[in-house]
Scaffold this active site. Structure first.
Site, PDB file in Angstrom:
ATOM      1  N   HIS A 101       0.829  -1.208   0.000  1.00 49.06           N
ATOM      2  CA  HIS A 101       0.000   0.000   0.000  1.00 49.06           C
ATOM      3  C   HIS A 101       0.863   1.257   0.000  1.00 49.06           C
ATOM      4  CE1 HIS A 101      -3.932  -1.901   0.704  1.00 49.06           C
ATOM      5  NE2 HIS A 101      -3.260  -2.788   1.410  1.00 49.06           N
ATOM      6  N   GLU A 114      -9.096   4.653  -4.104  1.00 50.87           N
ATOM      7  CA  GLU A 114      -9.446   4.582  -2.679  1.00 50.87           C
ATOM      8  C   GLU A 114      -8.984   5.817  -1.912  1.00 50.87           C
ATOM      9  OE1 GLU A 114      -9.096  -0.274  -2.912  1.00 50.87           O
ATOM     10  OE2 GLU A 114      -7.500   0.907  -1.987  1.00 50.87           O
ATOM     11  N   PHE A 132       1.093   2.995   7.934  1.00 47.50           N
ATOM     12  CA  PHE A 132      -0.228   3.165   8.544  1.00 47.50           C
ATOM     13  C   PHE A 132      -1.278   2.715   7.547  1.00 47.50           C
ATOM     14  CE2 PHE A 132      -4.020   5.932   9.031  1.00 47.50           C
ATOM     15  CZ  PHE A 132      -4.468   5.435  10.246  1.00 47.50           C
TER      16      PHE A 132
END
Length: 395
Positions: A120, A143, A174
């Site tokens: 990510h 997203e 995170f």
């Protein structure tokens, strides 16, 4: 002793998270601690159910165009993608989600979790070169679109600084299901989670990854359905089976498949879950609140909407109820439908039973779904402590 028992219980809930030592594990000792305490194998009481679930899935045909690379786009763990490809084919998105939850929580180890996290981009970083596949990169961009659209220069700078602090403390990026969330909301969540103990934060990040995976599986199945014949997904006799035996054994790790009609099965709904969902987090303990009774109702009074200060008992129509599981999530409060009926809804939580010494005997949250929002998803969580609570519209 009590704290040790709680830690042991917490660790038992993380079966399947063991991993071999590597540089990441060596640098963050709490990951090394996990390797010494958690077994790689599923719990004995889960093993038979998992075998039955695998055999059941293999008997159900589905579009063979979905492959390991597609699953890697949904979750950046190579182990996850291989296990999903091995468990395929699936008769529906719901069954794929069911398999994904079992694989992610019971078969993918800590290395696999960290590999998925690393796939990510950092929240707020639209120029990141990190990507497992072109599809996953495109999905990540979508997203984060709301976060980027609502970000100011100062917000982005603060996100960058807090992301660096977070990574330094926990050893991974995170992670949050950012779809539909603004930059200030994400930043507030980052600050709230930063004080967590590492093992607690690892679990939260794992659940956020699962949310992302579920959303992407829904996108994947919707996209594949457009390129294949509807006949390949028409298996109402198989889909209507309710896996009660599996569910009673595996519990919170799996969800029961819904009973779609032949018509719905043929067009594959874009949803992978009911349009209204919730979860409860006990912020005073820093963990999900399990065992809370939840009830969903819809306003059906003579007036268009309930009025403040006016008695309205008997004008709310029951929609469904459930009890939160070990992840703090309720079961289905309504069926999986493409378009929800617009109107006023009320979701209530039996907080008095959960916390008898608390200030709130129950909590009710009333919200409105407008005509233009019937195809959207409404996640209405409750963040609870004995003397306060808050909520927000999540994704």
């Amino acid at each position: 002793m009590r704290k040790n028992r709680e830690v042991s219980a917490n660790l038992r809930n993380h079966r399947g998270l063991i991993c071999k030592k590597n540089l990441t594990v060596e640098r963050w000792p709490y990951l090394r601690f996990l390797t010494a305490h958690i077994s790689r194998s599923p719990a004995p009481e889960h093993r038979d159910a998992i075998h039955r679930l695998r055999d059941h899935r293999r008997a159900e045909p589905m579009d063979s165009a979905i492959n390991e690379t597609d699953f890697l786009s949904c979750c950046g763990s190579t182990k996850f993608a291989k296990e999903m490809a091995r468990a395929a084919p699936f008769a529906s998105c719901e069954q794929a989600v069911e398999a994904a939850r079992e694989i992610w929580r019971n078969r993918v180890d800590v290395n696999g979790w960290l590999e998925a996290f690393a796939a990510h981009p950092q929240i707020g970083d639209s120029s990141s070169s990190i990507k497992k596949t072109e599809t996953s990169a495109e999905w990540s961009k979508g997203e984060q679109s709301t976060a980027l659209a609502t970000a100011t220069d100062s917000t982005l700078q603060e996100l960058f600084e807090w992301n660096a602090l977070y990574r330094q403390k926990f050893g991974f990026v995170f992670l949050i299901c950012a779809s539909g969330r603004s930059s200030p909301e994400i930043l507030a969540e980052l600050k709230k989670r930063y004080p967590n103990r590492p093992i607690v934060e690892l679990e939260i990040a794992g659940e956020e990854q699962m949310k992302v995976t579920e959303l992407r599986l829904a996108k994947l199945f919707t996209a594949k359905a457009k390129t294949t014949s509807p006949v390949t997904t028409q298996h109402p006799a198989v889909l209507s089976e309710k896996p009660k035996d599996r569910l009673s054994v595996i519990g919170a790790h799996l969800i029961a498949a819904t009973d779609p009609s032949p018509t719905k099965a043929s067009r594959v709904s874009g949803r992978s879950r009911p349009p209204i969902t919730t979860h409860v987090l006990d912020v005073s303990r820093g963990r999900p609140a399990a065992g809370i009774e939840v009830q969903l109702e819809m306003w059906a009074g003579a007036q268009h909407r309930p009025s403040f200060g006016k008695k309205d008992s008997g004008e709310w129509v029951f929609q469904g109820s459930s009890v939160t599981d070990t992840d703090g999530r309720s079961g289905a409060l309504m069926g999986i439908i493409d378009n929800i009926t617009p109107g006023i809804y009320r979701i209530s939580f039996n907080t008095g039973k959960y916390s008898p010494s608390g200030f709130f005997p129950y909590v009710s949250i009333v919200f409105e779904i407008k005509e233009s929002q019937t195809a959207e998803h409404f996640h209405v969580p409750l963040l609870l402590s004995p003397f306060s609570f808050s909520t927000y519209r999540g994704s």
